[in-house]
Design a protein around this motif. Structure first.
Motif, PDB file in Angstrom:
ATOM      1  N   GLU A 110       1.438  12.104  -8.822  1.00 44.09           N
ATOM      2  CA  GLU A 110       0.343  12.722  -9.564  1.00 44.09           C
ATOM      3  C   GLU A 110      -0.502  13.643  -8.691  1.00 44.09           C
ATOM      4  N   ASN A 111      -0.566  13.306  -7.398  1.00 39.42           N
ATOM      5  CA  ASN A 111      -1.407  14.078  -6.485  1.00 39.42           C
ATOM      6  C   ASN A 111      -0.670  14.285  -5.155  1.00 39.42           C
ATOM      7  N   PRO A 112      -0.059  15.465  -4.958  1.00 43.97           N
ATOM      8  CA  PRO A 112       0.708  15.729  -3.732  1.00 43.97           C
ATOM      9  C   PRO A 112      -0.104  15.573  -2.448  1.00 43.97           C
ATOM     10  N   GLN A 113      -1.438  15.683  -2.545  1.00 42.28           N
ATOM     11  CA  GLN A 113      -2.254  15.567  -1.351  1.00 42.28           C
ATOM     12  C   GLN A 113      -2.212  14.162  -0.746  1.00 42.28           C
ATOM     13  N   VAL A 114      -1.759  13.221  -1.533  1.00 46.54           N
ATOM     14  CA  VAL A 114      -1.664  11.840  -1.060  1.00 46.54           C
ATOM     15  C   VAL A 114      -0.551  11.690  -0.016  1.00 46.54           C
ATOM     16  N   SER A 115       0.364  12.646   0.058  1.00 49.59           N
ATOM     17  CA  SER A 115       1.517  12.540   0.956  1.00 49.59           C
ATOM     18  C   SER A 115       1.096  12.339   2.404  1.00 49.59           C
ATOM     19  N   ASN A 116      -0.023  12.927   2.821  1.00 52.87           N
ATOM     20  CA  ASN A 116      -0.496  12.751   4.194  1.00 52.87           C
ATOM     21  C   ASN A 116      -0.849  11.295   4.466  1.00 52.87           C
ATOM     22  N   LEU A 117      -1.454  10.645   3.463  1.00 51.98           N
ATOM     23  CA  LEU A 117      -1.786   9.229   3.607  1.00 51.98           C
ATOM     24  C   LEU A 117      -0.516   8.385   3.665  1.00 51.98           C
TER      25      LEU A 117
ATOM     26  N   LEU B  67       0.838  -1.205   0.000  1.00 51.85           N
ATOM     27  CA  LEU B  67       0.000   0.000   0.000  1.00 51.85           C
ATOM     28  C   LEU B  67       0.871   1.254   0.000  1.00 51.85           C
ATOM     29  N   HIS B  68       1.931   1.228   0.792  1.00 51.44           N
ATOM     30  CA  HIS B  68       2.844   2.370   0.861  1.00 51.44           C
ATOM     31  C   HIS B  68       3.463   2.658  -0.511  1.00 51.44           C
ATOM     32  N   ASN B  69       3.905   1.613  -1.190  1.00 55.11           N
ATOM     33  CA  ASN B  69       4.535   1.787  -2.502  1.00 55.11           C
ATOM     34  C   ASN B  69       3.549   2.354  -3.528  1.00 55.11           C
ATOM     35  N   LYS B  70       2.316   1.895  -3.479  1.00 57.53           N
ATOM     36  CA  LYS B  70       1.302   2.397  -4.404  1.00 57.53           C
ATOM     37  C   LYS B  70       0.972   3.859  -4.114  1.00 57.53           C
ATOM     38  N   LEU B  71       0.928   4.209  -2.828  1.00 57.82           N
ATOM     39  CA  LEU B  71       0.660   5.599  -2.461  1.00 57.82           C
ATOM     40  C   LEU B  71       1.791   6.508  -2.917  1.00 57.82           C
ATOM     41  N   GLU B  72       3.021   6.025  -2.844  1.00 56.18           N
ATOM     42  CA  GLU B  72       4.154   6.820  -3.314  1.00 56.18           C
ATOM     43  C   GLU B  72       4.040   7.097  -4.807  1.00 56.18           C
ATOM     44  N   GLN B  73       3.560   6.123  -5.567  1.00 56.24           N
ATOM     45  CA  GLN B  73       3.363   6.317  -7.003  1.00 56.24           C
ATOM     46  C   GLN B  73       2.265   7.341  -7.257  1.00 56.24           C
ATOM     47  N   LEU B  74       1.175   7.260  -6.493  1.00 51.41           N
ATOM     48  CA  LEU B  74       0.080   8.214  -6.649  1.00 51.41           C
ATOM     49  C   LEU B  74       0.488   9.625  -6.234  1.00 51.41           C
ATOM     50  N   GLU B  75       1.431   9.700  -5.297  1.00 56.87           N
ATOM     51  CA  GLU B  75       1.881  10.989  -4.786  1.00 56.87           C
ATOM     52  C   GLU B  75       2.517  11.838  -5.877  1.00 56.87           C
TER      53      GLU B  75
END
Length: 204
Positions: free
Chosen positions: A23-30, A13-21
């Motif tokens: 495209e969307n900096p707001q994901v960094s909090n997650l 999940l962490h790795n996928k969130l890093e990829q999404l980050e």
């Protein structure tokens, strides 16, 4: 078992969130929240491994001056944010220990001192010979811990700040105790009029 089983999906999940980050900096909090959970699980696994007696503790002669300097270098930027000074006064320079585990123990105690000591204060890392042990102490000018809680602060998930407003998972001192136990050592806490000290005793 829970920590071990959940670490893999959380890492994914962490790795996928890093990829999404990207495209969307707001994901960094997650991502930060998942990091906190992963760090908690990893700490639990390390503590359990040490307590089980299955950890590979590699004893060698450790230069405390060099190790302490590395710890100070690592945490100096954090201390400077509170205008704190970290100094060392080492009477005993050498100790027989696992260098990585000892670094982790001292680093955890220094991090706690920075967190709970007031601004514009001094944190002192010292060492001294005590019979067949070397005592490594971290003393700060913070408010200390109520005497009736000194025993329980090494238990897992116990937080020194009851409001839980400061970052952390309550495992730092549990890790220090597991490390000292793995070295057949001890950890001691003491309140002073001018502050608080945590001391680990490691066989010399």
């Amino acid at each position: 078992n829970i920590a071990h089983d959940l670490r893999t999906p959380l890492t994914s999940l962490h790795n996928k969130l890093e990829q999404l980050e990207l495209e969307n900096p707001q994901v960094s909090n997650l991502t930060d929240q998942v990091n906190l959970i992963l760090n908690t699980f990893n700490a639990l696994l390390r503590i359990s491994h040490l307590e089980s007696g299955n950890a590979n503790v590699s004893i060698q002669e450790v230069d405390l001056t060099s190790l302490t300097t590395d710890v100070i270098d690592l945490y100096l930027p954090l201390a400077e944010e509170k205008d704190q000074v970290i100094s060392m006064s080492l009477e005993s320079r050498w100790v027989n220990a696992d260098i990585n585990l000892l670094f982790q123990a001292i680093a955890n105690l220094v991090e706690n001192a920075i967190k709970y000591a007031p601004e514009h204060s001094t944190i002192i890392i010292s060492s001294a010979e005590q019979k067949d042990h070397v005592a490594i102490s971290i003393k700060d000018e913070g408010p200390g811990v109520p005497n009736d809680q000194l025993i329980e602060i090494v238990e897992r998930f116990v937080r020194l700040d009851k409001t839980r407003n400061t970052p952390g998972n309550g495992l730092g001192l549990s890790m220090v105790k597991a490390i000292t136990d793995a070295h057949q050592g001890r950890i001691l806490f003491e309140n002073f009029d001018s502050g608080f000290s945590a001391t680990i005793l490691v066989p010399s």
